[in-house]
Design a protein around this motif. Sequence first.
Motif, PDB file in Angstrom:
ATOM      1  N   UNK A  16       0.799  -1.219   0.000  1.00 60.85           N
ATOM      2  CA  UNK A  16       0.000   0.000   0.000  1.00 60.85           C
ATOM      3  C   UNK A  16       0.836   1.276   0.000  1.00 60.85           C
ATOM      4  N   UNK A  17       2.069   1.186   0.381  1.00 60.12           N
ATOM      5  CA  UNK A  17       2.922   2.369   0.464  1.00 60.12           C
ATOM      6  C   UNK A  17       3.562   2.709  -0.863  1.00 60.12           C
ATOM      7  N   UNK A  18       4.075   3.903  -0.965  1.00 55.98           N
ATOM      8  CA  UNK A  18       4.710   4.336  -2.202  1.00 55.98           C
ATOM      9  C   UNK A  18       6.233   4.257  -2.135  1.00 55.98           C
ATOM     10  N   UNK A  19       6.779   3.877  -0.990  1.00 58.28           N
ATOM     11  CA  UNK A  19       8.231   3.886  -0.809  1.00 58.28           C
ATOM     12  C   UNK A  19       8.986   2.973  -1.764  1.00 58.28           C
ATOM     13  N   UNK A  20       8.382   1.856  -2.121  1.00 56.66           N
ATOM     14  CA  UNK A  20       9.044   0.878  -2.976  1.00 56.66           C
ATOM     15  C   UNK A  20       8.282   0.632  -4.272  1.00 56.66           C
ATOM     16  N   UNK A  21       7.307   1.461  -4.561  1.00 55.88           N
ATOM     17  CA  UNK A  21       6.464   1.301  -5.742  1.00 55.88           C
ATOM     18  C   UNK A  21       7.196   1.807  -6.982  1.00 55.88           C
ATOM     19  N   UNK A  22       7.702   0.896  -7.776  1.00 54.78           N
ATOM     20  CA  UNK A  22       8.371   1.210  -9.031  1.00 54.78           C
ATOM     21  C   UNK A  22       7.862   0.234 -10.086  1.00 54.78           C
ATOM     22  N   UNK A  23       8.027   0.565 -11.369  1.00 51.96           N
ATOM     23  CA  UNK A  23       7.589  -0.368 -12.414  1.00 51.96           C
ATOM     24  C   UNK A  23       8.282  -1.728 -12.347  1.00 51.96           C
ATOM     25  N   UNK A  28      16.353  -1.465  -4.028  1.00 52.92           N
ATOM     26  CA  UNK A  28      17.135  -1.814  -2.840  1.00 52.92           C
ATOM     27  C   UNK A  28      17.090  -0.760  -1.750  1.00 52.92           C
ATOM     28  N   UNK A  29      16.437   0.351  -2.020  1.00 53.65           N
ATOM     29  CA  UNK A  29      16.302   1.427  -1.055  1.00 53.65           C
ATOM     30  C   UNK A  29      14.987   2.143  -1.333  1.00 53.65           C
ATOM     31  N   UNK A  30      14.314   2.584  -0.297  1.00 52.37           N
ATOM     32  CA  UNK A  30      13.044   3.297  -0.474  1.00 52.37           C
ATOM     33  C   UNK A  30      13.256   4.559  -1.313  1.00 52.37           C
ATOM     34  N   UNK A  31      12.283   4.842  -2.177  1.00 57.56           N
ATOM     35  CA  UNK A  31      12.380   6.006  -3.059  1.00 57.56           C
ATOM     36  C   UNK A  31      12.470   7.319  -2.293  1.00 57.56           C
ATOM     37  N   UNK A  32      11.918   7.357  -1.089  1.00 58.24           N
ATOM     38  CA  UNK A  32      11.927   8.601  -0.324  1.00 58.24           C
ATOM     39  C   UNK A  32      13.186   8.759   0.543  1.00 58.24           C
ATOM     40  N   UNK A  33      14.117   7.830   0.448  1.00 56.34           N
ATOM     41  CA  UNK A  33      15.372   7.938   1.194  1.00 56.34           C
ATOM     42  C   UNK A  33      16.283   8.963   0.517  1.00 56.34           C
ATOM     43  N   UNK A  41      24.298   7.106  -8.984  1.00 50.20           N
ATOM     44  CA  UNK A  41      25.150   6.920  -7.812  1.00 50.20           C
ATOM     45  C   UNK A  41      26.251   5.916  -8.115  1.00 50.20           C
ATOM     46  N   UNK A  42      27.429   6.169  -7.584  1.00 45.17           N
ATOM     47  CA  UNK A  42      28.497   5.178  -7.720  1.00 45.17           C
ATOM     48  C   UNK A  42      28.312   4.040  -6.727  1.00 45.17           C
ATOM     49  N   UNK A  43      27.343   4.166  -5.838  1.00 49.65           N
ATOM     50  CA  UNK A  43      27.048   3.136  -4.853  1.00 49.65           C
ATOM     51  C   UNK A  43      25.858   2.312  -5.337  1.00 49.65           C
ATOM     52  N   UNK A  44      26.126   1.103  -5.731  1.00 51.77           N
ATOM     53  CA  UNK A  44      25.112   0.290  -6.390  1.00 51.77           C
ATOM     54  C   UNK A  44      23.965  -0.154  -5.478  1.00 51.77           C
ATOM     55  N   UNK A  45      24.081   0.028  -4.178  1.00 55.94           N
ATOM     56  CA  UNK A  45      23.018  -0.385  -3.263  1.00 55.94           C
ATOM     57  C   UNK A  45      22.085   0.775  -2.930  1.00 55.94           C
ATOM     58  N   UNK A  46      22.047   1.796  -3.733  1.00 51.50           N
ATOM     59  CA  UNK A  46      21.227   2.975  -3.437  1.00 51.50           C
ATOM     60  C   UNK A  46      19.978   3.061  -4.299  1.00 51.50           C
ATOM     61  N   UNK A  47      19.399   1.931  -4.632  1.00 55.85           N
ATOM     62  CA  UNK A  47      18.122   1.980  -5.313  1.00 55.85           C
ATOM     63  C   UNK A  47      17.876   1.006  -6.443  1.00 55.85           C
TER      64      UNK A  47
END
Length: 128
Positions: A16-23, A28-33, A41-47
């Motif tokens: 129900x939340x929008x934090x992880x709602x992507x196509x 790997x990280x919430x969109x609102x982070x 990003x050069x950091x591959x764990x940022x989304x």
Amino acid sequence: MPNEITKKVIGQHLIDGSEFDTPFPLPSLAKNAAAFNPTESKYIWRGPTWIVHNWFLHQFLLEKGHQQEATKLVESIRTLIGKSGFREYYNPFTGEGYGAKEFTWAGLVVDMMQMEKRANSTISPTHT
């Protein structure tokens, strides 16, 4: 995991939340982070979307009775592979593949499809 925590995590954050709602879930990280940046990003764990994360989540969803969400996850991964091949990780918005090519984590989708098949066979009556 206790059911009250499961309901909160799955319901409020994943479904129900929008934090992880992507196509192409699950980033790997919430969109609102503040650190969310799946493309530049050069950091591959940022989304980016990683199949290995989805593999663990898929098992959890099936275990907790969220068949529809588990199936949606598998279909998304199949679409990613069809679009960009077996890649290390993917853009959660465009499906573009990044990192190593012919990376076997994407092959986890085969295991996920088998889990779906087993889960469906225990839910549906058998036909003879």
